[in-house]
Design an enzyme around this catalytic site. Structure first.
Site, mmCIF file in Angstrom:
data_model
loop_
_atom_site.group_PDB
_atom_site.id
_atom_site.type_symbol
_atom_site.label_atom_id
_atom_site.label_comp_id
_atom_site.label_asym_id
_atom_site.label_seq_id
_atom_site.Cartn_x
_atom_site.Cartn_y
_atom_site.Cartn_z
ATOM 1 N N ASN A 110 12.769 -29.662 3.501
ATOM 2 C CA ASN A 110 11.612 -29.364 4.363
ATOM 3 C C ASN A 110 10.917 -30.635 4.862
ATOM 4 O O ASN A 110 10.594 -30.750 6.041
ATOM 5 C CB ASN A 110 10.611 -28.477 3.620
ATOM 6 C CG ASN A 110 11.199 -27.129 3.277
ATOM 7 O OD1 ASN A 110 12.304 -26.798 3.712
ATOM 8 N ND2 ASN A 110 10.482 -26.336 2.498
ATOM 9 N N HIS A 156 -3.250 -26.597 52.908
ATOM 10 C CA HIS A 156 -2.668 -25.279 53.224
ATOM 11 C C HIS A 156 -1.339 -25.414 53.980
ATOM 12 O O HIS A 156 -0.979 -24.533 54.756
ATOM 13 C CB HIS A 156 -3.628 -24.415 54.065
ATOM 14 C CG HIS A 156 -5.039 -24.403 53.561
ATOM 15 N ND1 HIS A 156 -5.499 -23.487 52.649
ATOM 16 C CD2 HIS A 156 -6.082 -25.232 53.825
ATOM 17 C CE1 HIS A 156 -6.771 -23.743 52.380
ATOM 18 N NE2 HIS A 156 -7.150 -24.791 53.078
ATOM 19 N N SER A 277 28.340 -28.151 52.461
ATOM 20 C CA SER A 277 28.554 -26.714 52.330
ATOM 21 C C SER A 277 30.043 -26.435 52.482
ATOM 22 O O SER A 277 30.732 -27.104 53.257
ATOM 23 C CB SER A 277 27.764 -25.987 53.413
ATOM 24 O OG SER A 277 28.358 -24.734 53.689
ATOM 25 N N LYS A 283 26.296 -29.098 57.413
ATOM 26 C CA LYS A 283 25.249 -29.137 56.389
ATOM 27 C C LYS A 283 25.270 -30.361 55.500
ATOM 28 O O LYS A 283 26.320 -30.843 55.115
ATOM 29 C CB LYS A 283 25.386 -27.905 55.490
ATOM 30 C CG LYS A 283 25.042 -26.614 56.209
ATOM 31 C CD LYS A 283 23.583 -26.304 56.098
ATOM 32 C CE LYS A 283 23.381 -25.357 54.938
ATOM 33 N NZ LYS A 283 22.020 -24.857 54.904
ATOM 34 N N GLU A 290 16.614 -29.715 44.778
ATOM 35 C CA GLU A 290 16.507 -28.292 44.432
ATOM 36 C C GLU A 290 16.775 -28.047 42.952
ATOM 37 O O GLU A 290 16.099 -27.245 42.308
ATOM 38 C CB GLU A 290 17.484 -27.469 45.290
ATOM 39 C CG GLU A 290 17.071 -27.405 46.742
ATOM 40 C CD GLU A 290 18.156 -26.803 47.632
ATOM 41 O OE1 GLU A 290 17.854 -25.850 48.346
ATOM 42 O OE2 GLU A 290 19.300 -27.307 47.602
#
Ligand code: ARG
Length: 459
Positions: A110, A156, A277, A283, A290
């Site tokens: 422990n 915003h 891609s 792409k 990400e």
């Protein structure tokens, strides 16, 4: 099955139970810490006369040979052992015989595991801090280079007022600097040695806990044996700080993903940090950003998992605590790789100053400054706000910016407008007049960069 107990038992453990209970599959990561802790323990035992010097020397060289052999690939850590502690002890006894059986005197698994985990986390607190510093160093360089790179600032996600890229990056510099200071706090609070707490109530041997603590670079021993074996606060604090780092990285990644899109085109990801891609030849995807954003979830998961594991545990040690390891190890690996990759990604990214500047010029980012101009000519702010609001509406219909209107047109809204309005609301003026400390103006940012430079030099 090679286990450290059995005297009290009349039956073998069921294999499924054994496997369920075992932690060797993951706690072998603690091998270094386990051996270092054992060497300190036996060094102290010898000094206190609990084992002889010859026994100590034999145990230490046995432990060192185990570590050496594992590292050289000559000794495998297998599921024959319940956990890393059993693995080390069983191998020690195999190698040195009787003396090996004395290593565990005055110790329990422990306090042993509490020590191992603490030392493991302590190392990574330092390593995380170093990775954060690498990131801050790159951010600092980018800021130095972009003190006059104008870009729109958003609220915003709507264009609000112009800022600079240096200023925008400076916001992240502050976040990651706080993350480093959290590492420092955690270290200060956790750096006390639990070894000697025994199973929960200390031991009857004359252990010198101060000495063990000193051998292992702790500030001193922990002061309550029950807390020592059941405290995982430092794990939770660390996971919480790691979650915060991920939250910061994730926000940054989100912006980079937007900026890298065709709609913004503020940045271009280096080919080495993008992927293609399988179907769309055009792409170039920001997968790394990400993934870092996505991996935030698993680090938060580790934090939530660990908080929940500890909730409701009675004192002192409970087997539940074995669950601290996989979640913590996973979070550490995740954050360390995310920080490394993210730093490389920022370092190689190309900034499109022209696109940013053009974007900063439209969207009426100078509307506040136009209102402030009128205030300077004696118009109360609330009235100025209304005048500029009507002016913006007019501009939207005309598809023009405020500074594209003629002085006559401007005077149509307020006779206080003069020729100097054009200079007052130019992009450069809008940024450069913001000179309070913390604002984007060149001189204010210079001052801040001086502070950051000193910070990176000495912390
Ligand atoms: N594998 C255990 C853990 O990680 C080690 C401590 C075992 N202690 C015990 N009393 N079973 O927590």
């Amino acid at each position: 099955m090679a286990q450290l107990w059995g005297g009290r038992f009349t039956k073998q453990t069921d294999q499924l139970v054994y496997d369920f209970n075992a932690s060797i599959g993951f706690d072998q990561k603690l091998l270094h810490e386990d051996i270092r802790g054992s060497i300190a323990h036996v060094t102290m035992l010898a000094r206190q006369g609990v084992v002889t010097e010859a026994e100590r020397d034999s145990i230490i060289s046995g432990l060192q040979s185990i570590l050496r052999d594992v590292e050289a690939g000559e000794l495998a850590i297998t599921s024959r052992y319940e956990d890393v502690h059993s693995f080390v002890e069983a191998n020690l006894i195999d190698r040195i015989g009787e003396a090996g059986k004395k290593l565990h005197t005055g110790r329990s698994r422990n306090d042993q595991v509490a020590l191992d985990m603490r030392m493991y986390v302590r190392n990574h607190v330092k390593h995380t801090d170093a990775l954060l510093k690498d990131l801050l160093t790159v951010l600092y360089q980018k800021m130095e280079e972009n003190l006059d790179t104008y870009m729109p600032g958003f609220t915003h996600l709507q264009k609000a007022q112009p800022v600079t890229l240096a200023h925008h990056f400076g916001a992240y510099f502050e976040m990651f600097r706080r993350d480093r200071s959290r590492m420092h706090d955690i270290y200060e609070r956790m750096n006390y040695c639990p070894l000697g707490a025994g199973a929960l109530a200390g031991t009857t041997y004359p252990l010198d806990r101060e000495y063990t603590a000193q051998l292992l670079d702790f500030y001193g021993p922990t002061l309550n044996s029950m807390d020592s074996v059941s405290d995982r606060d430092y794990v939770i604090e660390y996971l919480s700080a790691l979650s915060m780092i991920m939250m910061h990285l994730s926000r940054f990644c989100e912006e980079i993903i937007l900026w890298n899109s065709d709609e913004y085109r503020f940045v271009e990801m280096d080919d080495a940090y993008s992927t293609g891609s399988s179907i769309m030849p055009q792409k170039k995807n920001p997968d790394i950003a990400e993934l870092v954003r996505g991996k935030t979830g698993r680090v938060y998961g580790s934090l939530m998992g660990m908080l929940t594991t500890m909730k409701g545990l009675p004192l002192a040690y409970n087997k539940d605590m074995q669950e601290d390891k996989e979640q913590t190890f996973d979070a550490i690996e995740t954050v360390e790789s995310c920080l490394t990759l993210f730093t490389g990604m920022i370092n190689t990214m190309r900034f499109r100053e022209d696109v940013m500047e053009r974007s900063a010029k439209n969207g009426f980012t100078n509307a506040t400054d136009a209102a402030d101009y009128l205030v300077g000519k004696g118009v109360p702010f609330r009235d100025a706000h209304g005048i500029i609001g009507r002016l913006v509406l007019y501009c939207i219909e005309k598809q023009a910016s405020i500074d594209e209107l003629s002085l006559e047109e401007l005077k149509g809204f307020c006779d206080k407008f003069e020729e100097d309005i054009y200079d007052a609301i130019s992009l450069k003026t809008c940024v450069e007049k913001r000179l309070t400390i913390g604002a984007p103006g060149h001189e204010a940012m210079r001052e801040v960069l001086e502070k950051y430079k000193r910070y990176l030099e000495c912390e």
